[in-house]
Write an enzyme that holds these catalytic residues in place. Structure first.
Site, PDB file in Angstrom:
ATOM      1  N   LYS A  42       0.805  -1.191   0.000  1.00 12.52           N
ATOM      2  CA  LYS A  42       0.000   0.000   0.000  1.00 12.52           C
ATOM      3  C   LYS A  42       0.852   1.261   0.000  1.00 12.52           C
ATOM      4  O   LYS A  42       0.377   2.351  -0.276  1.00 12.52           O
ATOM      5  CB  LYS A  42      -0.884  -0.008   1.263  1.00 12.52           C
ATOM      6  CG  LYS A  42      -1.897  -1.169   1.276  1.00 12.52           C
ATOM      7  CD  LYS A  42      -2.655  -1.251   2.608  1.00 12.52           C
ATOM      8  CE  LYS A  42      -1.881  -2.130   3.557  1.00 12.52           C
ATOM      9  NZ  LYS A  42      -2.636  -2.556   4.757  1.00 12.52           N
ATOM     10  N   GLU A  98       7.580   2.089  -6.250  1.00  7.23           N
ATOM     11  CA  GLU A  98       7.575   1.652  -4.850  1.00  7.23           C
ATOM     12  C   GLU A  98       7.960   2.835  -3.956  1.00  7.23           C
ATOM     13  O   GLU A  98       8.651   3.767  -4.394  1.00  7.23           O
ATOM     14  CB  GLU A  98       8.538   0.464  -4.704  1.00  7.23           C
ATOM     15  CG  GLU A  98       8.861  -0.007  -3.307  1.00  7.23           C
ATOM     16  CD  GLU A  98       7.691  -0.561  -2.504  1.00  7.23           C
ATOM     17  OE1 GLU A  98       6.634   0.089  -2.499  1.00  7.23           O
ATOM     18  OE2 GLU A  98       7.866  -1.600  -1.857  1.00  7.23           O
ATOM     19  N   ASP A  99       7.524   2.786  -2.708  1.00  8.05           N
ATOM     20  CA  ASP A  99       7.826   3.893  -1.794  1.00  8.05           C
ATOM     21  C   ASP A  99       9.302   3.952  -1.418  1.00  8.05           C
ATOM     22  O   ASP A  99       9.916   5.010  -1.438  1.00  8.05           O
ATOM     23  CB  ASP A  99       6.927   3.835  -0.538  1.00  8.05           C
ATOM     24  CG  ASP A  99       6.943   2.483   0.171  1.00  8.05           C
ATOM     25  OD1 ASP A  99       7.717   1.591  -0.228  1.00  8.05           O
ATOM     26  OD2 ASP A  99       6.170   2.319   1.135  1.00  8.05           O
ATOM     27  N   LYS A 130      17.393   3.911   0.740  1.00  7.73           N
ATOM     28  CA  LYS A 130      18.146   3.906   1.993  1.00  7.73           C
ATOM     29  C   LYS A 130      19.296   2.912   1.829  1.00  7.73           C
ATOM     30  O   LYS A 130      19.243   1.783   2.346  1.00  7.73           O
ATOM     31  CB  LYS A 130      17.197   3.419   3.103  1.00  7.73           C
ATOM     32  CG  LYS A 130      17.301   4.147   4.432  1.00  7.73           C
ATOM     33  CD  LYS A 130      16.596   3.349   5.518  1.00  7.73           C
ATOM     34  CE  LYS A 130      15.224   3.814   5.840  1.00  7.73           C
ATOM     35  NZ  LYS A 130      14.613   3.040   6.967  1.00  7.73           N
ATOM     36  N   PHE A 151      14.171   5.605  10.398  1.00  7.06           N
ATOM     37  CA  PHE A 151      12.862   5.074  10.054  1.00  7.06           C
ATOM     38  C   PHE A 151      11.923   6.229   9.767  1.00  7.06           C
ATOM     39  O   PHE A 151      11.729   7.106  10.599  1.00  7.06           O
ATOM     40  CB  PHE A 151      12.296   4.189  11.161  1.00  7.06           C
ATOM     41  CG  PHE A 151      11.123   3.386  10.675  1.00  7.06           C
ATOM     42  CD1 PHE A 151      11.313   2.244   9.914  1.00  7.06           C
ATOM     43  CD2 PHE A 151       9.827   3.807  10.923  1.00  7.06           C
ATOM     44  CE1 PHE A 151      10.238   1.521   9.413  1.00  7.06           C
ATOM     45  CE2 PHE A 151       8.739   3.094  10.425  1.00  7.06           C
ATOM     46  CZ  PHE A 151       8.946   1.950   9.686  1.00  7.06           C
ATOM     47  N   VAL A 152      11.365   6.229   8.562  1.00  4.92           N
ATOM     48  CA  VAL A 152      10.526   7.344   8.138  1.00  4.92           C
ATOM     49  C   VAL A 152       9.082   6.905   7.912  1.00  4.92           C
ATOM     50  O   VAL A 152       8.814   5.747   7.598  1.00  4.92           O
ATOM     51  CB  VAL A 152      11.076   8.003   6.853  1.00  4.92           C
ATOM     52  CG1 VAL A 152      12.373   8.729   7.154  1.00  4.92           C
ATOM     53  CG2 VAL A 152      11.273   6.989   5.733  1.00  4.92           C
ATOM     54  N   ASP A 158       4.323   3.708   6.424  1.00  2.00           N
ATOM     55  CA  ASP A 158       3.610   3.527   7.685  1.00  2.00           C
ATOM     56  C   ASP A 158       4.490   2.993   8.801  1.00  2.00           C
ATOM     57  O   ASP A 158       5.545   2.400   8.572  1.00  2.00           O
ATOM     58  CB  ASP A 158       2.478   2.520   7.492  1.00  2.00           C
ATOM     59  CG  ASP A 158       3.008   1.085   7.377  1.00  2.00           C
ATOM     60  OD1 ASP A 158       3.801   0.825   6.446  1.00  2.00           O
ATOM     61  OD2 ASP A 158       2.656   0.245   8.226  1.00  2.00           O
ATOM     62  N   ARG A 164       0.442   6.960   7.158  1.00  2.00           N
ATOM     63  CA  ARG A 164       0.538   6.970   5.679  1.00  2.00           C
ATOM     64  C   ARG A 164      -0.030   8.255   5.095  1.00  2.00           C
ATOM     65  O   ARG A 164       0.312   8.645   3.989  1.00  2.00           O
ATOM     66  CB  ARG A 164      -0.258   5.802   5.084  1.00  2.00           C
ATOM     67  CG  ARG A 164       0.259   4.419   5.423  1.00  2.00           C
ATOM     68  CD  ARG A 164      -0.494   3.393   4.573  1.00  2.00           C
ATOM     69  NE  ARG A 164      -0.325   2.017   5.013  1.00  2.00           N
ATOM     70  CZ  ARG A 164       0.679   1.218   4.661  1.00  2.00           C
ATOM     71  NH1 ARG A 164       1.638   1.676   3.886  1.00  2.00           N
ATOM     72  NH2 ARG A 164       0.744  -0.028   5.080  1.00  2.00           N
TER      73      ARG A 164
HETATM   74  P1  XMP Z   1      12.797  -3.691   1.981  1.00  2.00           P
HETATM   75  O1  XMP Z   1      13.551  -3.785   3.284  1.00  2.00           O
HETATM   76  O2  XMP Z   1      12.186  -5.001   1.591  1.00  2.00           O
HETATM   77  O3  XMP Z   1      11.666  -2.694   2.376  1.00  2.00           O
HETATM   78  O4  XMP Z   1      13.617  -3.049   0.893  1.00  2.00           O
HETATM   79  C1  XMP Z   1      10.678  -2.347   1.560  1.00  2.00           C
HETATM   80  C2  XMP Z   1       9.428  -2.165   2.344  1.00  2.00           C
HETATM   81  O5  XMP Z   1       9.663  -1.973   3.737  1.00  2.00           O
HETATM   82  C3  XMP Z   1       8.980  -0.882   4.243  1.00  2.00           C
HETATM   83  N1  XMP Z   1       9.955   0.093   4.802  1.00  2.00           N
HETATM   84  C4  XMP Z   1       9.665   1.176   5.500  1.00  2.00           C
HETATM   85  N2  XMP Z   1       8.481   1.658   5.876  1.00  2.00           N
HETATM   86  N3  XMP Z   1       9.562   3.463   6.914  1.00  2.00           N
HETATM   87  C5  XMP Z   1       8.440   2.802   6.584  1.00  2.00           C
HETATM   88  O6  XMP Z   1       7.365   3.280   6.931  1.00  2.00           O
HETATM   89  C6  XMP Z   1      10.795   3.047   6.583  1.00  2.00           C
HETATM   90  O7  XMP Z   1      11.787   3.701   6.922  1.00  2.00           O
HETATM   91  C7  XMP Z   1      10.848   1.832   5.846  1.00  2.00           C
HETATM   92  N4  XMP Z   1      11.850   1.116   5.352  1.00  2.00           N
HETATM   93  C8  XMP Z   1      11.270   0.069   4.720  1.00  2.00           C
HETATM   94  C9  XMP Z   1       8.197  -0.320   3.096  1.00  2.00           C
HETATM   95  O8  XMP Z   1       6.872  -0.758   3.223  1.00  2.00           O
HETATM   96  C10 XMP Z   1       8.770  -0.933   1.856  1.00  2.00           C
HETATM   97  O9  XMP Z   1       7.794  -1.255   0.912  1.00  2.00           O
HETATM   98 MG    MG Z   2       5.757  -0.974   1.061  1.00  2.00          MG
END
Ligand code: XMP
Ligand code: MG
Length: 179
Positions: A42, A98-99, A130, A151-152, A158, A164
């Site tokens: 999401k 992707e976010d 990151k 952590f953002v 979220d 969100r």
């Molecule tokens: P990965 O570790 O698989 O992460 O590359 C991707 C998913 O993890 C979540 N994610 C975060 N969500 N703040 C968040 O709210 C963060 O700093 C963060 N780092 C990772 C995110 O859902 C992403 O799709």
């Molecule tokens: Mg995500």
């Protein structure tokens, strides 16, 4: 809600102006290619909305839903596909929106999964990168902002499904997730 934020990392204005740049980059790159833009639910919803709205070239929308976080702020490392694409990707140009690219587990998994569907090309576009936290060898083709290891939340991101809805990206107060 807002008192959970330690500081704003990216303002609404910074995000909107960078997203417009990314939209222009994608539009130039995919002119005449009718790409399928795949949003990762999401977290990518606001990013997907702002990239695609006013996109000046023909494109299709699709969505996948993947989950790698069991709960909290640490990636579980195992990714579950909760919703697959609905469209035939074979021979098509695909851009995944992707976010955030964090450890890389999620996009690494999704990339391998989507490549099995034999698209003509597959690229990754993320709002945030990151790199300090990367666990697998993967890079995005288009990055909005490279951020430090904090952590953002906000603009789709979220913590425990909250925050969100903020229009900015902010650093969550550590006491929120260390409780
Ligand atoms: P990965 O570790 O698989 O992460 O590359 C991707 C998913 O993890 C979540 N994610 C975060 N969500 N703040 C968040 O709210 C963060 O700093 C963060 N780092 C990772 C995110 O859902 C992403 O799709
Ligand atoms: Mg995500």
């Amino acid at each position: 809600m807002l008192n959970a934020i330690e500081r704003v990392l990216l303002t609404e204005e910074q995000i909107q102006s960078r997203v417009a740049e990314l939209r222009n980059t994608l539009a130039a790159e995919y002119e005449g290619k009718n790409p399928i833009l795949i949003g990762v639910l999401k977290g990518a919803i606001p990013f997907f909305r702002d990239i695609t709205l006013k996109m000046p070239i023909p494109c299709n929308y699709d969505f996948v839903c993947a989950s790698s976080y069991a709960a909290g702020t640490q990636s579980a490392g195992t990714v579950t596909l909760l919703k697959d694409t609905a469209m035939d990707l074979r021979g098509r140009h695909v851009v995944v929106l992707e976010d955030i690219l964090d450890t890389g587990y999620t996009l690494d998994f999704l990339k391998a999964h989507l490549l099995q569907k034999e698209p003509a090309s597959l690229k990754l576009c993320v709002l945030l990168d990151k790199p300090e936290r990367r666990r697998v060898d993967i890079e995005a083709d288009y990055v909005g902002f490279t951020i430090p290891n904090v952590f953002v939340v906000g603009y789709g991101l979220d913590y425990m499904e909250y925050y969100r809805n903020f229009p900015f990206v902010g650093v969550l107060k550590p006491e929120i997730y260390s409780k």
